[in-house]
Design a protein around this motif. Structure first.
Motif, PDB file in Angstrom:
ATOM      1  N   GLU A  70       6.485   0.071   9.252  1.00 30.38           N
ATOM      2  CA  GLU A  70       5.271  -0.647   9.636  1.00 30.38           C
ATOM      3  C   GLU A  70       5.373  -2.129   9.284  1.00 30.38           C
ATOM      4  O   GLU A  70       5.137  -2.999  10.126  1.00 30.38           O
ATOM      5  CB  GLU A  70       4.069  -0.031   8.928  1.00 30.38           C
ATOM      6  CG  GLU A  70       2.753  -0.746   9.215  1.00 30.38           C
ATOM      7  CD  GLU A  70       1.621  -0.196   8.370  1.00 30.38           C
ATOM      8  OE1 GLU A  70       0.568   0.124   8.934  1.00 30.38           O
ATOM      9  OE2 GLU A  70       1.789  -0.092   7.140  1.00 30.38           O
ATOM     10  N   CYS A  71       5.734  -2.414   8.052  1.00 31.73           N
ATOM     11  CA  CYS A  71       5.808  -3.801   7.607  1.00 31.73           C
ATOM     12  C   CYS A  71       6.869  -4.570   8.394  1.00 31.73           C
ATOM     13  O   CYS A  71       6.623  -5.696   8.840  1.00 31.73           O
ATOM     14  CB  CYS A  71       6.131  -3.866   6.111  1.00 31.73           C
ATOM     15  SG  CYS A  71       6.237  -5.552   5.483  1.00 31.73           S
ATOM     16  N   CYS A  97      11.203 -10.297   1.758  1.00 30.81           N
ATOM     17  CA  CYS A  97      11.849 -10.152   0.445  1.00 30.81           C
ATOM     18  C   CYS A  97      10.808  -9.824  -0.627  1.00 30.81           C
ATOM     19  O   CYS A  97      11.036  -8.952  -1.481  1.00 30.81           O
ATOM     20  CB  CYS A  97      12.594 -11.435   0.086  1.00 30.81           C
ATOM     21  SG  CYS A  97      14.093 -11.715   1.053  1.00 30.81           S
ATOM     22  N   ILE A  98       9.662 -10.520  -0.576  1.00 30.96           N
ATOM     23  CA  ILE A  98       8.581 -10.244  -1.538  1.00 30.96           C
ATOM     24  C   ILE A  98       8.093  -8.811  -1.381  1.00 30.96           C
ATOM     25  O   ILE A  98       7.881  -8.092  -2.363  1.00 30.96           O
ATOM     26  CB  ILE A  98       7.422 -11.234  -1.344  1.00 30.96           C
ATOM     27  CG1 ILE A  98       7.853 -12.644  -1.743  1.00 30.96           C
ATOM     28  CG2 ILE A  98       6.195 -10.802  -2.156  1.00 30.96           C
ATOM     29  CD1 ILE A  98       6.825 -13.709  -1.424  1.00 30.96           C
ATOM     30  N   TYR A 103       7.682  -3.306  -3.257  1.00 34.57           N
ATOM     31  CA  TYR A 103       7.830  -1.904  -2.843  1.00 34.57           C
ATOM     32  C   TYR A 103       8.724  -1.137  -3.813  1.00 34.57           C
ATOM     33  O   TYR A 103       8.375  -0.029  -4.264  1.00 34.57           O
ATOM     34  CB  TYR A 103       8.411  -1.864  -1.428  1.00 34.57           C
ATOM     35  CG  TYR A 103       8.645  -0.487  -0.877  1.00 34.57           C
ATOM     36  CD1 TYR A 103       7.639   0.189  -0.191  1.00 34.57           C
ATOM     37  CD2 TYR A 103       9.887   0.134  -1.015  1.00 34.57           C
ATOM     38  CE1 TYR A 103       7.859   1.455   0.332  1.00 34.57           C
ATOM     39  CE2 TYR A 103      10.114   1.403  -0.493  1.00 34.57           C
ATOM     40  CZ  TYR A 103       9.098   2.056   0.183  1.00 34.57           C
ATOM     41  OH  TYR A 103       9.312   3.310   0.690  1.00 34.57           O
ATOM     42  N   VAL A 104       9.865  -1.724  -4.144  1.00 35.08           N
ATOM     43  CA  VAL A 104      10.819  -1.048  -5.030  1.00 35.08           C
ATOM     44  C   VAL A 104      10.256  -0.920  -6.438  1.00 35.08           C
ATOM     45  O   VAL A 104      10.327   0.155  -7.049  1.00 35.08           O
ATOM     46  CB  VAL A 104      12.160  -1.813  -5.054  1.00 35.08           C
ATOM     47  CG1 VAL A 104      13.080  -1.243  -6.134  1.00 35.08           C
ATOM     48  CG2 VAL A 104      12.839  -1.730  -3.689  1.00 35.08           C
ATOM     49  N   GLU A 123       0.307  -6.021   1.795  1.00 39.68           N
ATOM     50  CA  GLU A 123       0.682  -6.100   3.210  1.00 39.68           C
ATOM     51  C   GLU A 123      -0.550  -6.349   4.072  1.00 39.68           C
ATOM     52  O   GLU A 123      -0.517  -7.193   4.984  1.00 39.68           O
ATOM     53  CB  GLU A 123       1.363  -4.800   3.636  1.00 39.68           C
ATOM     54  CG  GLU A 123       1.711  -4.744   5.113  1.00 39.68           C
ATOM     55  CD  GLU A 123       1.945  -3.332   5.593  1.00 39.68           C
ATOM     56  OE1 GLU A 123       3.086  -3.022   5.942  1.00 39.68           O
ATOM     57  OE2 GLU A 123       0.968  -2.541   5.618  1.00 39.68           O
ATOM     58  N   SER A 124      -1.630  -5.649   3.804  1.00 40.46           N
ATOM     59  CA  SER A 124      -2.864  -5.811   4.580  1.00 40.46           C
ATOM     60  C   SER A 124      -3.386  -7.239   4.490  1.00 40.46           C
ATOM     61  O   SER A 124      -3.774  -7.840   5.502  1.00 40.46           O
ATOM     62  CB  SER A 124      -3.939  -4.827   4.094  1.00 40.46           C
ATOM     63  OG  SER A 124      -3.554  -3.497   4.330  1.00 40.46           O
ATOM     64  N   VAL A 125      -3.392  -7.800   3.277  1.00 34.26           N
ATOM     65  CA  VAL A 125      -3.874  -9.175   3.084  1.00 34.26           C
ATOM     66  C   VAL A 125      -2.996 -10.158   3.857  1.00 34.26           C
ATOM     67  O   VAL A 125      -3.505 -11.074   4.521  1.00 34.26           O
ATOM     68  CB  VAL A 125      -3.898  -9.536   1.580  1.00 34.26           C
ATOM     69  CG1 VAL A 125      -4.213 -11.023   1.387  1.00 34.26           C
ATOM     70  CG2 VAL A 125      -4.916  -8.688   0.841  1.00 34.26           C
TER      71      VAL A 125
END
Length: 224
Positions: A70-71, A97-98, A103-104, A123-125
């Protein structure tokens, strides 16, 4: 079988069918890739329903994997929309990268057994800000645009509605997890269902606008 046909899955499947019809012959690859993306979205949603209803396992790890898709796709699609106004490849790389670092780190904290909620909220923001930036680019553009038939505008509309709503829902999560007694569903679930319908309705309309635009240019070229 009834578990698979929810408001969310039906909206996704309809959007997939519209995309397959309208975008299969689109000349821009990123628009055609939307068919694959929506196919993966539908497969993810249906598999998530199966895991939730038919097994004792959590479907959170499965949705964690989908979040990467999705991202990556939505971010690249925004980048493609920006190209007609400006080139922001460096920002795209920095953001991805951020996202991967968050995520990790969040995933390892819970061994990816829980959904990476903080990463998804971030991600939403970012997608809300990306949508607003696209509106800003349109306002700065001297070229006349008919917005009611402009496919990128409607795609961004749907994206903004969904991710802004997702951000607000996450902020007020503690107040939205309570069930509505009359329909035995949480307010959060109902909210996300409405957001999903609005998202896929706007995206479907964007695909139709894209299809009609292509037919118009093809017709005009044949008359020359």
């Amino acid at each position: 079988m009834k578990y698979y046909f929810t408001l969310n899955t039906v909206a996704e499947m309809i959007c997939l069918l519209v995309a397959a019809f309208c975008l299969a012959k689109d000349k821009t690859p990123i628009w055609r890739y939307f068919i694959v993306y929506l196919l993966l979205t539908c497969a993810t949603e249906l598999t998530g329903v199966y895991i939730r209803e038919m097994t004792s396992l959590s479907n959170a790890p499965f949705y964690n994997v989908y979040l990467l898709i999705e991202c990556g796709f939505i971010s690249c699609f925004f980048y493609q929309l920006y190209l007609q106004y400006t080139n922001k490849r460096s920002l795209l790389i920095i953001w991805l990268c951020i996202f991967l670092v968050m995520y990790v780190l969040e995933g390892l904290k819970f061994h990816f057994a829980k959904f990476v909620n903080l990463t998804a909220s971030t991600e939403s923001v970012v997608f809300v800000l990306a949508s607003l930036y696209f509106y800003y680019l349109i306002l700065r553009d001297d070229k006349y645009i008919v917005l009611n038939t402009y496919a990128p505008f409607w795609w961004v509309n749907g994206t903004l509605i969904f991710y802004f709503g997702s951000t607000a829902t996450n902020i007020f999560n503690d107040y939205l997890v309570h069930e509505i007694k009359s329909i035995t569903m949480s307010i959060r679930y109902v909210t996300y269902s409405i957001l999903n319908v609005l998202l896929y309705a706007c995206w479907s309309y964007a695909f139709i606008c894209r299809f009609l635009q292509r037919k118009y240019y093809s017709s005009s070229a044949s008359q020359l």
